[in-house]
Design a protein around this motif. Structure first.
Motif, PDB file in Angstrom:
ATOM      1  N   ASN A  25       0.858  -1.188   0.000  1.00  0.00           N
ATOM      2  CA  ASN A  25       0.000   0.000   0.000  1.00  0.00           C
ATOM      3  C   ASN A  25       0.891   1.234   0.000  1.00  0.00           C
ATOM      4  N   LEU A  60     -10.354 -10.172  -0.423  1.00  0.00           N
ATOM      5  CA  LEU A  60     -10.107  -8.896  -1.083  1.00  0.00           C
ATOM      6  C   LEU A  60      -9.078  -9.128  -2.174  1.00  0.00           C
ATOM      7  N   LEU A  62      -6.389  -7.326  -4.255  1.00  0.00           N
ATOM      8  CA  LEU A  62      -5.620  -6.095  -4.096  1.00  0.00           C
ATOM      9  C   LEU A  62      -4.777  -5.841  -5.336  1.00  0.00           C
ATOM     10  N   GLY A  65      -2.457  -1.104  -4.523  1.00  0.00           N
ATOM     11  CA  GLY A  65      -2.588  -0.549  -3.186  1.00  0.00           C
ATOM     12  C   GLY A  65      -2.643   0.956  -3.102  1.00  0.00           C
ATOM     13  N   ASN A  67      -5.161   2.937  -3.764  1.00  0.00           N
ATOM     14  CA  ASN A  67      -6.451   3.461  -3.316  1.00  0.00           C
ATOM     15  C   ASN A  67      -6.994   2.688  -2.118  1.00  0.00           C
ATOM     16  N   VAL A  68      -6.095   2.105  -1.345  1.00  0.00           N
ATOM     17  CA  VAL A  68      -6.491   1.313  -0.183  1.00  0.00           C
ATOM     18  C   VAL A  68      -5.774   1.849   1.053  1.00  0.00           C
ATOM     19  N   PHE A  70      -5.348   0.628   4.946  1.00  0.00           N
ATOM     20  CA  PHE A  70      -5.591  -0.382   5.968  1.00  0.00           C
ATOM     21  C   PHE A  70      -5.513   0.290   7.326  1.00  0.00           C
TER      22      PHE A  70
END
Length: 90
Positions: A25, A60, A62, A65, A67-68, A70
């Protein structure tokens, strides 16, 4: 299911238990996922998803990363694709 800390190659995909998501991410949040699947062969994706131990598990897919975010660990399966999917799988 107890996998080693190194990915276990299962023919077309590799599994890693309690994997860090820091490198997956853009904000480099060090969350962890219960089970990470790195798919190297698009045809193995169907084999992975048919695995009985994964039925009912939060899943999920992925991408890169970007636009994610955590906020905490992910208690489920994250799938990353290391290959392009053929049209018949999409």
């Amino acid at each position: 299911m107890a996998l080693e800390s190194m990915p276990v190659d299962l023919g077309g995909y590799a599994l890693l238990e309690d994997a860090s998501l820091r490198a997956r991410n853009t904000l480099r949040v060090d969350a962890h996922v219960a089970l990470l699947a790195e798919v190297h062969d698009a045809h193995a994706l169907m084999k992975l998803l048919a695995w009985p131990a994964l039925r009912g598990m939060r899943t999920l897919v992925l991408g890169e990363g970007s636009n994610v975010l955590f906020a905490s660990d992910f208690d489920g399966l994250i799938i990353t694709l290391k290959t392009r999917l053929p049209a018949e799988v999409q």
